[in-house]
Scaffold this active site. Structure first.
Site, mmCIF file in Angstrom:
data_model
loop_
_atom_site.group_PDB
_atom_site.id
_atom_site.type_symbol
_atom_site.label_atom_id
_atom_site.label_comp_id
_atom_site.label_asym_id
_atom_site.label_seq_id
_atom_site.Cartn_x
_atom_site.Cartn_y
_atom_site.Cartn_z
ATOM 1 C CE LYS A 212 -4.274 -1.914 1.815
ATOM 2 N NZ LYS A 212 -3.819 -3.328 2.074
HETATM 3 C C1 LIG Z 1 -4.495 -4.436 1.468
HETATM 4 C C2 LIG Z 1 -3.740 -5.714 1.488
HETATM 5 C C3 LIG Z 1 -4.111 -6.811 0.665
HETATM 6 C C4 LIG Z 1 -5.332 -6.779 -0.214
HETATM 7 O O1 LIG Z 1 -5.175 -5.942 -1.337
HETATM 8 P P1 LIG Z 1 -6.459 -5.498 -2.174
HETATM 9 O O2 LIG Z 1 -5.933 -4.547 -3.184
HETATM 10 O O3 LIG Z 1 -7.406 -4.859 -1.210
HETATM 11 O O4 LIG Z 1 -7.042 -6.726 -2.784
HETATM 12 C C5 LIG Z 1 -3.311 -7.945 0.682
HETATM 13 N N1 LIG Z 1 -2.246 -8.042 1.483
HETATM 14 C C6 LIG Z 1 -1.854 -7.025 2.295
HETATM 15 C C7 LIG Z 1 -0.666 -7.204 3.167
HETATM 16 C C8 LIG Z 1 -2.587 -5.827 2.323
HETATM 17 O O5 LIG Z 1 -2.195 -4.839 3.140
#
Ligand SMILES: *Cc1c(COP(=O)(O)O)cnc(C)c1O
Length: 436
Positions: A106
């Site tokens: 993210k």
């Molecule tokens: C947010 C997140 C996900 C999921 O990603 P999406 O784009 O919401 O499908 C998977 N793994 C981690 C570690 C995350 O922080």
């Protein structure tokens, strides 16, 4: 390039309008009006580019209106960490997108959004306030992404006592333009407060307020960069077959970004949607019916989503035709027991410690191989987080205390700075108005 709403009622907007709006006024999500292929010449030799060069080319393709030198600066300030491709075992690779400041993918979207906004506000001579509700990981990525970004103040609302100590420290120890608000309520209370603030006329009249949640197109688009990058790394180790991308998914932003990477010309053969027990999309692929459910809590908690918001983008990408989606995407749901087993097996076989989210991806990759034995594509699993963020799960799986990386240890040792507020809107409103 214009951006349109998945619901097709709201008018097309520029990228920066889409960024500031977040959600389209018709309730839909913004998507690119069309996918323009990167040039053949570029794609043919894309593996000769650095990550920064590839990032520029990808984002220029989506945002041709941003001058090249400005895009270079935005990308330089965003991709400040490596994104290595690791061979986990024969024909199975991990694209480690978790080397940013909060050790999860993210960071990429949050940093791009912050830097793109800084560029925009500087040109317009504007100031902006960002407000987000978080159940943990989004808040820390936003806090770090926007820390010290000029002309932007950030308010992060989190539910008191309902996030881990590490998550709390990651968003309450930065200070400067990052304001943490500890809400004596639930995550839902935090979300309601944010929505109420965004609609409040008095606040709207005094401050330019927007949010930065994961549906924002400015967070999603830059994620296409690392999917493209992983493909180019594969080419470098001389694999000629187009890979299958395996994406651990919750809200499905990351998988949507992988589809967009193919949309602009990166060669991807197939996709695997890997979920935990929250199997909404794998069930949809099977039955053709999209049935949101209450969220189930699992070991891979960043993927605990019972109503994935980016389904709307996936669905439109395939013209709402489940048969076409099935042709491209296979879905697998992995239980907590299977997640722990996968962490253990990979550790025993390769000495590699998977975080629980990436473990869901690797387990799904293996189920895909069993189901499609004739498919010999290299499999690339997006490794979404560093295992040190989930010490309890790692301990349970392999009995090892995983050391905390230095950056996280530093945050843990700093004093927390947060303002405690009740879920009553009046308290939040007073704080926001006082800042204007
Ligand atoms: C947010 C997140 C996900 C999921 O990603 P999406 O784009 O919401 O499908 C998977 N793994 C981690 C570690 C995350 O922080």
């Amino acid at each position: 390039m214009k951006f349109i709403s998945t619901r097709r009622v709201a008018p097309p907007v520029t990228f920066f309008e889409a960024l500031l709006n977040g959600l389209a006024p018709d309730g839909g999500l913004y998507i690119p009006r069309q996918f323009v292929h990167l040039s053949e010449a570029f794609l043919k030799h894309a593996e000769n580019n650095t990550l920064l060069q590839l990032g520029e080319a990808v984002m220029e393709n989506f945002l041709p209106e941003v001058p090249r030198a400005d895009m270079q600066k935005i990308i330089n300030d965003t991709l400040t960490f490596p994104i290595p491709l690791i061979e986990l075992e024969n024909n199975l690779y991990l694209s480690e997108v978790f080397h940013g400041p909060t050790l999860a993918f993210k960071d990429v979207g949050a940093r791009f959004m912050a830097n793109a906004l800084a560029y925009y506000l500087k040109n317009k001579n504007m100031k902006l306030t960002i407000i987000v509700a978080t159940s943990g990981d989004t808040g820390s990525a936003i806090a770090h992404g926007f820390h010290k970004t000029p002309n932007i103040d950030v308010y992060i609302l989190y539910p008191s006592g309902k996030i881990t100590a590490l998550q709390e420290k990651q968003m309450t120890t930065l200070g400067d333009n990052i304001h943490a608000l500890e809400v004596t309520g639930t995550f839902d209370d935090c979300q309601v407060l944010v929505k109420t603030a965004l609609m409040d006329d008095e606040i709207k009249a005094k401050i330019q307020l927007t949010t930065a949640n994961s549906i924002n197109i400015a967070r999603l688009l830059p994620q296409t960069i690392y999917h493209g990058w992983a493909l180019e790394q594969i080419k470098k180790i001389n694999l000629t077959a187009d890979p299958t991308m395996v994406v651990p998914s919750g809200n499905f932003g990351n998988l949507t970004a992988a589809l967009y990477a193919r949309g602009i010309g990166f060669p991807i053969n197939h996709f695997v949607a890997a979920t935990n027990a929250n199997a909404i999309v794998p069930s949809y692929l099977q039955s053709g019916e999209f049935i949101p459910k209450p969220t189930e809590h699992t070991l891979s908690n960043a993927m605990d989503v019972g109503n994935p918001s980016n389904f709307e983008r996936l669905n439109i990408f395939y013209d709402k035709d489940v048969r076409r989606m099935r042709h491209d995407i296979s879905g697998f749901s992995i239980s907590d027991a299977e997640t722990l087993t996968q962490i253990r097996q990979s550790y025993e076989k390769s000495g590699y410690i998977l975080d629980p989210h990436t473990a869901v991806g690797v387990a799904a990759a293996k189920q895909f191989q069993l189901k499609e034995p004739s498919n010999t594509d290299p499999l690339i699993v997006t490794a979404t987080a560093h295992p040190a963020k989930f010490p309890d799960v790692i301990k349970e799986a392999i009995g090892i205390d995983i050391p905390l990386p230095a950056a996280l240890q530093t945050a843990l040792d700093l004093p927390k700075q947060a303002t405690v507020i009740s879920p009553q809107f009046a308290e939040l409103k007073k704080i926001l108005l006082a800042s204007s």
